[in-house]
Design a protein around this motif. Structure first.
Motif, PDB file in Angstrom:
ATOM      1  N   GLY A  13      29.219  40.255  40.522  1.00 43.25           N
ATOM      2  CA  GLY A  13      29.089  40.163  41.976  1.00 43.25           C
ATOM      3  C   GLY A  13      27.648  39.834  42.327  1.00 43.25           C
ATOM      4  N   HIS A  14      27.084  40.622  43.247  1.00 49.14           N
ATOM      5  CA  HIS A  14      25.654  40.641  43.590  1.00 49.14           C
ATOM      6  C   HIS A  14      25.191  39.523  44.510  1.00 49.14           C
ATOM      7  N   ASP A  15      25.554  38.267  44.212  1.00 50.36           N
ATOM      8  CA  ASP A  15      25.044  37.157  45.026  1.00 50.36           C
ATOM      9  C   ASP A  15      25.886  36.898  46.277  1.00 50.36           C
ATOM     10  N   HIS A  16      27.076  37.488  46.353  1.00 54.44           N
ATOM     11  CA  HIS A  16      27.962  37.339  47.514  1.00 54.44           C
ATOM     12  C   HIS A  16      28.373  35.885  47.750  1.00 54.44           C
ATOM     13  N   ILE A  17      28.530  35.120  46.655  1.00 56.47           N
ATOM     14  CA  ILE A  17      28.979  33.723  46.793  1.00 56.47           C
ATOM     15  C   ILE A  17      30.042  33.423  45.726  1.00 56.47           C
ATOM     16  N   HIS A  18      30.837  32.369  45.973  1.00 61.12           N
ATOM     17  CA  HIS A  18      31.718  31.828  44.934  1.00 61.12           C
ATOM     18  C   HIS A  18      30.833  31.167  43.887  1.00 61.12           C
ATOM     19  N   SER A  19      31.063  31.487  42.630  1.00 61.80           N
ATOM     20  CA  SER A  19      30.199  30.898  41.612  1.00 61.80           C
ATOM     21  C   SER A  19      30.898  30.876  40.261  1.00 61.80           C
ATOM     22  N   THR A  20      30.704  29.794  39.520  1.00 64.86           N
ATOM     23  CA  THR A  20      31.148  29.726  38.123  1.00 64.86           C
ATOM     24  C   THR A  20      29.989  29.171  37.301  1.00 64.86           C
ATOM     25  N   MET A  21      29.564  29.928  36.319  1.00 66.16           N
ATOM     26  CA  MET A  21      28.507  29.481  35.409  1.00 66.16           C
ATOM     27  C   MET A  21      29.076  29.565  33.995  1.00 66.16           C
ATOM     28  N   TRP A  22      28.454  28.845  33.095  1.00 64.81           N
ATOM     29  CA  TRP A  22      28.937  28.817  31.711  1.00 64.81           C
ATOM     30  C   TRP A  22      27.816  29.217  30.776  1.00 64.81           C
ATOM     31  N   PHE A  23      28.171  30.028  29.786  1.00 62.63           N
ATOM     32  CA  PHE A  23      27.184  30.508  28.814  1.00 62.63           C
ATOM     33  C   PHE A  23      27.698  30.249  27.404  1.00 62.63           C
ATOM     34  N   GLU A  24      26.745  30.131  26.499  1.00 64.98           N
ATOM     35  CA  GLU A  24      27.088  29.799  25.121  1.00 64.98           C
ATOM     36  C   GLU A  24      27.717  30.990  24.404  1.00 64.98           C
ATOM     37  N   GLY A  25      28.831  30.754  23.740  1.00 62.36           N
ATOM     38  CA  GLY A  25      29.441  31.767  22.881  1.00 62.36           C
ATOM     39  C   GLY A  25      29.462  31.285  21.447  1.00 62.36           C
ATOM     40  N   PRO A  26      29.999  32.083  20.535  1.00 59.27           N
ATOM     41  CA  PRO A  26      29.986  31.683  19.128  1.00 59.27           C
ATOM     42  C   PRO A  26      30.903  30.499  18.826  1.00 59.27           C
ATOM     43  N   THR A  27      31.966  30.332  19.627  1.00 56.01           N
ATOM     44  CA  THR A  27      32.908  29.239  19.330  1.00 56.01           C
ATOM     45  C   THR A  27      33.116  28.294  20.513  1.00 56.01           C
ATOM     46  N   GLY A  28      32.387  28.479  21.600  1.00 58.92           N
ATOM     47  CA  GLY A  28      32.560  27.623  22.769  1.00 58.92           C
ATOM     48  C   GLY A  28      31.890  28.266  23.966  1.00 58.92           C
ATOM     49  N   ARG A  29      32.093  27.667  25.117  1.00 56.89           N
ATOM     50  CA  ARG A  29      31.421  28.176  26.307  1.00 56.89           C
ATOM     51  C   ARG A  29      32.201  29.335  26.930  1.00 56.89           C
ATOM     52  N   ILE A  30      31.446  30.259  27.527  1.00 55.23           N
ATOM     53  CA  ILE A  30      32.043  31.440  28.178  1.00 55.23           C
ATOM     54  C   ILE A  30      31.904  31.273  29.691  1.00 55.23           C
ATOM     55  N   PRO A  31      33.024  31.350  30.430  1.00 53.69           N
ATOM     56  CA  PRO A  31      32.897  31.264  31.889  1.00 53.69           C
ATOM     57  C   PRO A  31      32.430  32.592  32.489  1.00 53.69           C
ATOM     58  N   ALA A  32      31.537  32.501  33.471  1.00 51.36           N
ATOM     59  CA  ALA A  32      31.071  33.677  34.221  1.00 51.36           C
ATOM     60  C   ALA A  32      31.357  33.406  35.694  1.00 51.36           C
ATOM     61  N   VAL A  33      32.170  34.275  36.307  1.00 52.99           N
ATOM     62  CA  VAL A  33      32.666  34.005  37.658  1.00 52.99           C
ATOM     63  C   VAL A  33      32.195  35.087  38.618  1.00 52.99           C
ATOM     64  N   GLY A  34      31.601  34.653  39.725  1.00 55.03           N
ATOM     65  CA  GLY A  34      31.161  35.571  40.776  1.00 55.03           C
ATOM     66  C   GLY A  34      31.988  35.388  42.034  1.00 55.03           C
ATOM     67  N   VAL A  35      32.069  36.438  42.836  1.00 58.52           N
ATOM     68  CA  VAL A  35      32.860  36.397  44.081  1.00 58.52           C
ATOM     69  C   VAL A  35      31.983  36.774  45.276  1.00 58.52           C
ATOM     70  N   PRO A  36      32.371  36.326  46.470  1.00 56.99           N
ATOM     71  CA  PRO A  36      31.700  36.800  47.684  1.00 56.99           C
ATOM     72  C   PRO A  36      31.927  38.301  47.875  1.00 56.99           C
ATOM     73  N   SER A  37      31.190  38.888  48.782  1.00 57.07           N
ATOM     74  CA  SER A  37      31.441  40.279  49.171  1.00 57.07           C
ATOM     75  C   SER A  37      32.857  40.398  49.730  1.00 57.07           C
ATOM     76  N   ALA A  38      33.548  41.483  49.380  1.00 60.48           N
ATOM     77  CA  ALA A  38      34.932  41.684  49.840  1.00 60.48           C
ATOM     78  C   ALA A  38      35.016  42.087  51.308  1.00 60.48           C
ATOM     79  N   SER A  39      33.876  42.264  51.976  1.00 62.84           N
ATOM     80  CA  SER A  39      33.910  42.697  53.384  1.00 62.84           C
ATOM     81  C   SER A  39      33.202  41.735  54.332  1.00 62.84           C
ATOM     82  N   SER A  40      32.704  40.596  53.828  1.00 62.04           N
ATOM     83  CA  SER A  40      31.780  39.827  54.676  1.00 62.04           C
ATOM     84  C   SER A  40      32.481  38.793  55.546  1.00 62.04           C
ATOM     85  N   ILE A  41      31.906  38.580  56.722  1.00 60.24           N
ATOM     86  CA  ILE A  41      32.278  37.428  57.535  1.00 60.24           C
ATOM     87  C   ILE A  41      31.411  36.262  57.061  1.00 60.24           C
ATOM     88  N   ALA A  42      31.842  35.034  57.355  1.00 59.57           N
ATOM     89  CA  ALA A  42      30.992  33.880  57.053  1.00 59.57           C
ATOM     90  C   ALA A  42      29.863  33.898  58.072  1.00 59.57           C
TER      91      ALA A  42
END
Ligand SMILES: [Fe+2]
Length: 293
Positions: free
Chosen positions: A219-248
């Protein structure tokens, strides 16, 4: 072939904020309180949060991950309502929690958060603490804590060497077990803002590159986000979500959550992500659907 569904929401910053006692407004909290009174109370809305939780429960996920920032200033009076809220999300065997920086807003809040929510962030077998490991269906849910009290205007996170070493050992033991390993962490592994970053992210990324996980949820950034990180056999997806209570609010998107449909297929994991939330409208709907792996 059975599919396991994991829902993920984060950063509810459960409103309303109770009125602080004068003694509680010493130090960092006074700045946080002014920020809440000026801005944040308009952004984090109970009706948004309640609608998000109702929609998520209607999807009947097999399990739910909540990646921190339940409270705002970690006032004593915030914890009982936060516990009541989390119990409505689900019982401890269906919901896994990790703490966020607001849950450790001041030093004294750290033990209070652990006491209040210990049963939601406890491993199946090991003693209380971080990292913890829970097995649910085909999932190995691994929870870590990046929540440390910080100076005013800072929202950094830190794992520390002993947690990183324990995580390394835990992931080594899980290797070859054919489990879908999901790492739950409040802070993203990469940040544009130095004052909000995970300070020992490089060390965590080294562990993940060596041992691997299938998915990182944060969480933390309060935005939709997908980042990729290196794993031993391929890339690892890291997914963030907006705050569950926020208005735009023009800076951050409206409340949303993610659903992950996880299936074992031909000796590999398939993971489909569905984003549900308010988008630009007043009703919750599906915003996006994509195959992560
Ligand atoms: Fe937050």
């Amino acid at each position: 072939m059975t599919t396991f569904t994991l829902a993920h929401l984060s950063d509810p910053h459960i409103p309303p904020l109770p009125k602080p006692k004068p003694v509680e407004l010493l130090g960092k909290r006074v700045l946080g309180y002014l920020n809440w009174a000026r801005n944040r109370h308009r952004i984090h809305r109970r009706e948004m949060l309640d609608a998000i939780v109702a929609d998520m429960l209607a999807q009947r996920p097999d399990h739910i991950a909540v990646t921190g920032d339940l409270v705002n200033l970690a006032l004593a009076a915030e914890f009982a309502p936060a516990r009541t809220w989390l119990e409505r999300v689900g019982p401890p065997d269906r919901v896994t929690l990790v703490p966020g920086n607001h849950d450790a807003y001041v030093r004294g809040a750290v033990p209070r958060f652990a006491q209040t929510f210990g049963d939601y962030m406890r491993g199946d077998v090991e003693a209380p603490g971080f990292p913890f490991l829970q097995r649910r269906g085909p999932l190995a849910l691994i929870g870590v804590s990046t929540a440390v009290p910080t100076a005013p205007f800072m929202a950094t996170g830190w794992l520390g060497q002993s947690q990183l070493d324990a995580l390394d050992r835990m992931l080594a033991e899980l290797s070859g077990a054919s489990l879908f390993r999901a790492l739950l962490i409040h802070h993203p592994l990469r940040s544009k803002h130095a004052h909000k970053r995970l300070t020992d992210s490089d060390a965590l990324q080294a562990v993940l590159k060596r041992r691997g996980v299938e998915l990182i949820l944060h969480g933390h950034d309060h935005i939709h986000s997908t980042m990729w990180f290196e794993g031993p056999t391929g890339r690892i997806p890291a997914v963030g979500v907006p705050s569950a209570s926020s208005i735009a609010d023009g800076h951050k998107p409206a409340a949303a959550y993610n659903m992950f449909a996880i299936t074992r297929e031909n000796d590999a994991w398939r993971c489909e992500q569905t984003v549900r939330g308010f988008g630009n409208g007043t009703e919750i709907g599906e915003l996006q659907r994509s195959m992560l792996t």
